[in-house]
Scaffold this motif. Structure first.
Motif, mmCIF file in Angstrom:
data_model
loop_
_atom_site.group_PDB
_atom_site.id
_atom_site.type_symbol
_atom_site.label_atom_id
_atom_site.label_comp_id
_atom_site.label_asym_id
_atom_site.label_seq_id
_atom_site.Cartn_x
_atom_site.Cartn_y
_atom_site.Cartn_z
ATOM 1 N N LEU A 118 0.812 -1.217 0.000
ATOM 2 C CA LEU A 118 0.000 0.000 0.000
ATOM 3 C C LEU A 118 0.844 1.265 0.000
ATOM 4 O O LEU A 118 0.516 2.236 -0.681
ATOM 5 C CB LEU A 118 -0.930 0.005 1.220
ATOM 6 N N SER A 119 1.936 1.265 0.752
ATOM 7 C CA SER A 119 2.755 2.485 0.829
ATOM 8 C C SER A 119 3.334 2.842 -0.530
ATOM 9 O O SER A 119 3.332 4.015 -0.926
ATOM 10 C CB SER A 119 3.873 2.303 1.856
ATOM 11 N N SER A 120 3.814 1.840 -1.280
ATOM 12 C CA SER A 120 4.371 2.130 -2.605
ATOM 13 C C SER A 120 3.275 2.570 -3.573
ATOM 14 O O SER A 120 3.486 3.440 -4.430
ATOM 15 C CB SER A 120 5.102 0.900 -3.146
ATOM 16 N N ARG A 121 2.083 2.011 -3.450
ATOM 17 C CA ARG A 121 0.963 2.439 -4.293
ATOM 18 C C ARG A 121 0.612 3.900 -4.007
ATOM 19 O O ARG A 121 0.350 4.679 -4.926
ATOM 20 C CB ARG A 121 -0.263 1.565 -4.035
ATOM 21 N N MET A 122 0.578 4.226 -2.734
ATOM 22 C CA MET A 122 0.223 5.599 -2.356
ATOM 23 C C MET A 122 1.255 6.600 -2.849
ATOM 24 O O MET A 122 0.904 7.688 -3.311
ATOM 25 C CB MET A 122 0.069 5.680 -0.833
#
Length: 301
Positions: A284-288
Motif C-alpha cells: 500500500l505504501s508504494s501504491r500511495m
C-alpha cells in the motif's frame, strides 16, 4: 558406405551454395528515429503500417527492419491502462488520503468487500490464450447468456482473514449488517486478540446505512469515515487483488455447476497463502507514493 556419405555431403554443400542469400538489414540511427517518431505518434501503431508509411515516403523498409529499429529505440507496444475518468475533486481526495495514510501501520486493520464470481468466467485476455497453428482458430470459450453467479463477502488483514460468507440473493443494508454481526466478533477474537482495530470498506451506499453504523458501534469497531475514503479507488483496498487471485484459481479448477463453484470458492479462499495477503497489504505504501506522484491518477496494480 563412404561413397554414399560423400554424395550426401556434396548435395548438402551444393544446396547451401545454391541458396539465395538474404541481404542483412542495416539499422541506421536515422531509420531508428523515423520508426520511433511514427510508432510513438499515437495509439494503435503497428509494425506493418509503419513499414508501409515509410515505404510510401521513399524509405524502403520491411516489417522485420521496423521491428529491429523499434528494439534499438528501446520502445515496445503495451496495452493501455483502462482508467475511470476522475474529476479534480476526486483526484484531490485520493492524494489527501494517500498523504494521510502513507506511513500508517496496517497491523490492526481489516479490509472488507463483496465480490461476484461467475461460473465459466471469461479468461483474462492479457494472461491467458492458446498457441495454435497459424491457419487455425483458437478454441472458443462458451458463454452463457445468463451466467450462474455467486456473491461472497470476505475480509483480509496482516493477522489473517475472515470466513468467506455466501450472500443469498441481492445484498442490502440489513443483510450486510447481519454479515458484519456474524463476522466481526470472530475477527476481534482471533485476528486482533480483543484489541482495538480499524475497518476499511469502500463508499457503496449500503455500507453506510444507519443500521450498519449501529452494528459497527455495538461491536466497538473503529472505521474510516465515508468522507475520508476516496471514491473509485480499488487499488487502495488490497482485497481487490485477493479477489483477482481467487478468481484465477477458480478458473483453473473449472467448476461445472453452482454447487461446485461454491465448494471450490470456499476451498480456494482458505488456500490463499497468508504471505500473499501480507505482500498485497504491505504494498500500500508504494501504491500511495505512486498515486501522489501522479497527482491522484489511477495506477495499475
Amino acid at each position: 558406405s563412404k561413397e554414399s556419405i560423400d554424395k550426401d555431403r556434396f548435395r548438402i554443400r551444393k544446396g547451401i551454395a545454391g541458396r539465395k542469400q538474404r541481404k542483412r538489414t542495416v539499422v541506421t540511427s536515422a531509420a531508428v528515429q523515423r520508426v520511433k517518431n511514427i510508432l510513438t505518434s499515437g495509439p494503435n501503431g503497428s509494425i506493418r503500417k509503419t513499414a508501409a508509411i515509410l515505404t510510401r515516403r521513399g524509405h524502403k523498409i520491411g516489417p522485420t527492419s521496423v521491428y529491429k529499429c523499434a528494439k534499438f529505440a528501446g520502445i515496445a507496444k503495451k496495452r493501455p491502462l483502462r482508467k475511470l475518468r476522475l474529476n479534480q475533486q476526486q483526484l484531490q481526495r485520493r492524494v489527501s488520503y494517500c498523504r494521510r495514510n502513507l506511513r500508517r501501520n496496517w497491523n490492526q486493520t481489516l479490509f472488507v468487500d463483496e465480490c461476484s464470481i461467475q461460473l465459466n468466467s471469461r479468461p483474462n485476455p492479457q494472461n491467458e490464450g492458446y498457441w495454435v497453428e497459424k491457419n487455425q482458430d483458437a478454441p472458443s470459450v462458451p458463454r452463457d447468456k445468463h451466467p450462474t453467479k455467486i456473491s461472497v463477502f470476505g475480509g483480509v488483514s496482516l493477522a489473517g482473514r475472515t470466513k468467506l460468507v455466501l450472500i443469498d440473493g441481492n445484498l442490502n443494508g440489513e443483510k450486510y449488517s447481519n454479515i458484519l454481526s456474524n463476522t466481526l466478533p470472530a475477527a476481534t477474537q482471533t485476528m486482533f486478540k480483543k484489541r482495538y482495530w480499524t475497518l476499511v470498506q469502500d463508499g457503496v451506499p449500503l455500507h453506510w446505512t444507519q443500521l450498519v453504523l449501529r452494528t459497527l458501534d455495538q461491536n466497538h469497531v473503529r472505521y474510516f469515515q465515508k468522507k475520508s475514503y476516496p471514491p473509485n479507488s480499488p487499488e487502495l483496498n488490497p482485497i481487490e487483488n485477493i479477489w483477482a487471485i481467487l478468481k484465477q484459481k477458480i478458473r483453473k479448477k473449472n467448476p461445472s455447476n453452482k454447487q461446485e463453484l461454491i465448494d471450490i470458492t470456499q476451498k480456494e479462499w482458505s488456500n490463499i497463502p497468508q504471505s500473499t495477503i501480507n505482500a498485497t497489504i504491505n504494498s500500500l505504501s508504494s501504491r500511495m507514493r505512486e498515486i501522489i506522484r501522479l497527482n491522484g491518477e489511477q495506477i495499475d496494480c
